[in-house]
Design a protein around this motif. Sequence first.
Motif, mmCIF file in Angstrom:
data_model
loop_
_atom_site.group_PDB
_atom_site.id
_atom_site.type_symbol
_atom_site.label_atom_id
_atom_site.label_comp_id
_atom_site.label_asym_id
_atom_site.label_seq_id
_atom_site.Cartn_x
_atom_site.Cartn_y
_atom_site.Cartn_z
ATOM 1 N N TYR A 26 11.534 -90.188 -89.147
ATOM 2 C CA TYR A 26 11.276 -91.053 -87.991
ATOM 3 C C TYR A 26 9.805 -91.442 -88.022
ATOM 4 C CZ TYR A 26 15.721 -89.317 -86.188
ATOM 5 O OH TYR A 26 17.044 -89.005 -86.026
ATOM 6 N N ILE A 59 8.666 -86.279 -88.315
ATOM 7 C CA ILE A 59 8.241 -87.382 -87.453
ATOM 8 C C ILE A 59 6.782 -87.735 -87.737
ATOM 9 C CG2 ILE A 59 7.831 -88.099 -85.064
ATOM 10 C CD1 ILE A 59 9.973 -85.937 -84.305
ATOM 11 N N ARG A 106 13.579 -87.523 -78.806
ATOM 12 C CA ARG A 106 14.793 -88.028 -78.149
ATOM 13 C C ARG A 106 14.561 -88.224 -76.653
ATOM 14 N NH1 ARG A 106 17.225 -84.261 -81.645
ATOM 15 N NH2 ARG A 106 17.342 -82.715 -79.969
ATOM 16 N N HIS A 108 11.747 -82.929 -82.484
ATOM 17 C CA HIS A 108 12.837 -83.914 -82.468
ATOM 18 C C HIS A 108 13.446 -84.039 -81.068
ATOM 19 C CE1 HIS A 108 12.514 -83.739 -86.843
ATOM 20 N NE2 HIS A 108 13.229 -84.847 -86.867
#
Length: 255
Positions: free
Chosen positions: A27, A2, A237, A233
């Motif tokens: 991401y 990320i 989310r 992660h």
Amino acid sequence: MIDFHAHLDLYPDPLSVVREISARGMYVLSVTTTPSAWKGTSALVQGGSRIRTALGLHPQLAHLRFGELDLFDEYLPQAMYVGEIGLDGGPEYKQHWQAQLAVFDHILGACKAAGGRILSIHSRRATSAVLDRLEAFRGAGTPILHWFSGSPRELERAVALGCWFSVGPAMLAAEKARGLARAMPKERVLTETDGPFAQLDGESAKPWDAARATAGLADLWNMPQPDVDKLLHANLRGLVTGCRESVQNLAQDSR
């Protein structure tokens, strides 16, 4: 992996960076510095990728791009992410402090009226002032303080206000920043690079250098790196789901 704060449009060859991001399945939050850059930067993103584009007006440009606030308002309904925004208390920008405040207040007010957004916030030498404005505009969204450099007491206040934090490898090179990262709530931390502005080994950071931040956090938190990656992660989310729900609730309440 990320990278929650990168300036994709400001790399010499943005498309090659985007292709590499997509190949790695990353991401990435691609922040912008002016509303007029948002559409062009959004167009860099290919369908199906995990790149999202944030609508921003950087505090260092507030006095120059004040007139783009109407454009910000026009694009905001299409943008779930807002950034880079905030305040900069550096001596070279202090003379434009009132313009910075006016722009930041306008943006926070617009985001609050829109039901909240995910906010990537600049707070260099201005942490207390940024927290004051976030307190005044509760409901503007979820603030992620990018490259946080405040004091331990300001960190405590930021946590109490519900702030998140994005941490990059260049930030973790400083011992003070390492101490701050160690004290941040793990469930409110994401990784970033701030590329191409941030430098690593004399070169502009690339989004995939976020892996170095993950490794740094694993060391600071005394956790295996795969566990840190899973945690980050899960954080992402939860952040995105929470923002979507708040916007949907406002839409239902306004019917």
